[in-house]
Design an enzyme around this catalytic site. Structure first.
Site, PDB file in Angstrom:
ATOM      1  N   ASP A  53       0.843  -1.203   0.000  1.00 22.22           N
ATOM      2  CA  ASP A  53       0.000   0.000   0.000  1.00 22.22           C
ATOM      3  C   ASP A  53       0.879   1.254   0.000  1.00 22.22           C
ATOM      4  OD1 ASP A  53       0.848  -0.185   2.599  1.00 22.22           O
ATOM      5  OD2 ASP A  53      -1.133   0.015   3.507  1.00 22.22           O
ATOM      6  N   SER A  54       2.204   1.070  -0.011  1.00 19.02           N
ATOM      7  CA  SER A  54       3.128   2.185  -0.263  1.00 19.02           C
ATOM      8  C   SER A  54       2.866   2.771  -1.651  1.00 19.02           C
ATOM      9  CB  SER A  54       4.586   1.731  -0.126  1.00 19.02           C
ATOM     10  OG  SER A  54       4.815   0.559  -0.890  1.00 19.02           O
ATOM     11  N   ASP A  92      -1.053  -6.057  -0.217  1.00 18.44           N
ATOM     12  CA  ASP A  92      -1.504  -5.435   1.032  1.00 18.44           C
ATOM     13  C   ASP A  92      -3.013  -5.229   1.039  1.00 18.44           C
ATOM     14  OD1 ASP A  92       0.499  -4.993   2.891  1.00 18.44           O
ATOM     15  OD2 ASP A  92       1.220  -3.179   1.898  1.00 18.44           O
ATOM     16  N   LYS A 122      -1.265  -9.451   2.693  1.00 15.69           N
ATOM     17  CA  LYS A 122      -0.547  -9.006   3.895  1.00 15.69           C
ATOM     18  C   LYS A 122      -1.446  -8.003   4.619  1.00 15.69           C
ATOM     19  CE  LYS A 122       3.210  -5.998   3.760  1.00 15.69           C
ATOM     20  NZ  LYS A 122       2.743  -4.860   4.587  1.00 15.69           N
ATOM     21  N   GLU A 124      -1.569  -5.497   8.499  1.00 18.44           N
ATOM     22  CA  GLU A 124      -0.793  -4.955   9.611  1.00 18.44           C
ATOM     23  C   GLU A 124      -1.486  -5.221  10.951  1.00 18.44           C
ATOM     24  OE1 GLU A 124      -0.060  -0.777   8.917  1.00 18.44           O
ATOM     25  OE2 GLU A 124       0.858  -1.153   6.958  1.00 18.44           O
ATOM     26  N   GLU A 191       9.030  -4.193  10.615  1.00 21.87           N
ATOM     27  CA  GLU A 191       9.437  -2.887  10.075  1.00 21.87           C
ATOM     28  C   GLU A 191       9.980  -1.984  11.177  1.00 21.87           C
ATOM     29  OE1 GLU A 191       6.691  -1.035   7.370  1.00 21.87           O
ATOM     30  OE2 GLU A 191       7.831   0.836   7.319  1.00 21.87           O
TER      31      GLU A 191
HETATM   32  O1  KIV Z   1       3.580  -1.107   1.633  1.00 24.14           O
HETATM   33  C1  KIV Z   1       4.749  -1.507   1.643  1.00 24.14           C
HETATM   34  O2  KIV Z   1       5.550  -1.249   0.729  1.00 24.14           O
HETATM   35  C2  KIV Z   1       5.179  -2.301   2.789  1.00 24.14           C
HETATM   36  C3  KIV Z   1       6.639  -2.588   2.922  1.00 24.14           C
HETATM   37  C4  KIV Z   1       7.374  -1.381   3.316  1.00 24.14           C
HETATM   38  C5  KIV Z   1       6.892  -3.714   3.847  1.00 24.14           C
HETATM   39  O3  KIV Z   1       4.389  -2.689   3.582  1.00 24.14           O
END
Ligand code: KIV
Length: 273
Positions: A53-54, A92, A122, A124, A191
């Site tokens: 989600d980056s 994510d 994934k 959090e 992280e």
């Molecule tokens: O969203 C992302 O890129 C991440 C990584 C930094 C692990 O969760």
């Protein structure tokens, strides 16, 4: 190319990662959000592609990861999945699609798997999202956990500084890591936590840990593609190793093109019909 246990694998699966962890082969993970980048990552035989989600930051320019939607993540994920044949693709779950409602979490995870063709999701958090994790796992969807600095909780933390420096928070990370393994997560991102804590967590678990700003003792590492290639410029945390300075090269190439157009040296004889 050096031969690793995973080199001959035609498709990386969660089982491959488990074997790599057991045999001490480190796991390399990078982010991708589009078809062309994902093609390059798969050509280079990356183990795991994370559609993070980056994307909210590096693709859309938001200050946090919170605004990206499920539909936008599915768009990025399906672009990546069309490119990747070999790597494990993990996507994510975005903010607001799994917290506090496990049925909605399952619905979100199923949409990602069905509409993008991803291999795993994934999310959090630890104990506070365990019901959502259980429900997603019950549908046969592999789940990667994410502890330490969890950017979707930035408004709770108020800062992106290193996490779990107090004993209390370190104990919480250890407890949550154990919980995620017990409930069936296949891997865990750690992280921005102290290297000594990441080592302890990694030694305590049998699933692989994948670190970002968590030192060298995790089972693997992840970086954001745009950061490690030097496309983003403002973001410079201590843990970031830049392998290229692409922003400089790209801006130089664009300036060159502008000069060629304005001086009418592009196109030349061989570049026309
Ligand atoms: O969203 C992302 O890129 C991440 C990584 C930094 C692990 O969760």
């Amino acid at each position: 190319m050096v031969q690793y246990l995973s080199t001959d694998v035609s498709k990386v699966t969660t089982n491959t990662l488990a074997k790599m962890r057991a045999q001490g082969e480190r796991i390399a993970m990078l982010t991708a959000y589009d078809y062309s980048t994902a093609t390059l990552l798969d050509m280079a035989k990356i183990d795991v592609v994370l559609v993070g989600d980056s994307a909210a930051n590096v693709m859309a320019g938001y200050k946090t990861t919170l605004p990206i939607t499920l539909n936008e993540m599915i768009y990025h994920a399906s672009s990546v999945c069309r490119a990747v044949n070999r790597a494990l693709v993990v996507v994510d779950l975005p903010f607001g699609t799994y917290q506090g409602n496990s049925k909605e979490a399952l619905h979100s995870a199923i949409r990602i798997m069905k509409e993008s063709g991803a291999d795993a999701i994934k999310l959090e958090g630890g104990r506070e999202v365990i019901e959502s994790i259980d429900r997603i796992l019950s549908a046969g969807i592999p789940v990667m956990g994410h502890l330490g600095l969890t950017p979707q909780s930035i408004n709770k933390f108020g800062t992106y500084a290193v996490r779990a420096t107090s004993k209390e928070e370190a104990d919480q990370v250890k407890e949550n890591a154990r919980l995620l393994e017990e409930h069936g997560c296949f891997a865990l991102v750690l992280e921005k936590i102290p290297a000594a804590l990441a080592k302890e967590v990694t030694e305590d678990l049998s699933i692989p840990t994948i670190g970002i700003g968590a030192g060298p003792h995790t089972s693997g590492q992840v970086l954001v593609f745009h950061d490690m290639m030097g496309i983003t410029q403002q973001f410079s945390p201590r843990y970031l190793r830049r392998y290229l300075n692409l922003s400089e090269e790209i801006v130089g190439a664009i300036e060159h093109y502008i000069t060629d157009v304005k001086s009418n040296t592009f196109p030349n004889e061989s570049e026309q019909y």
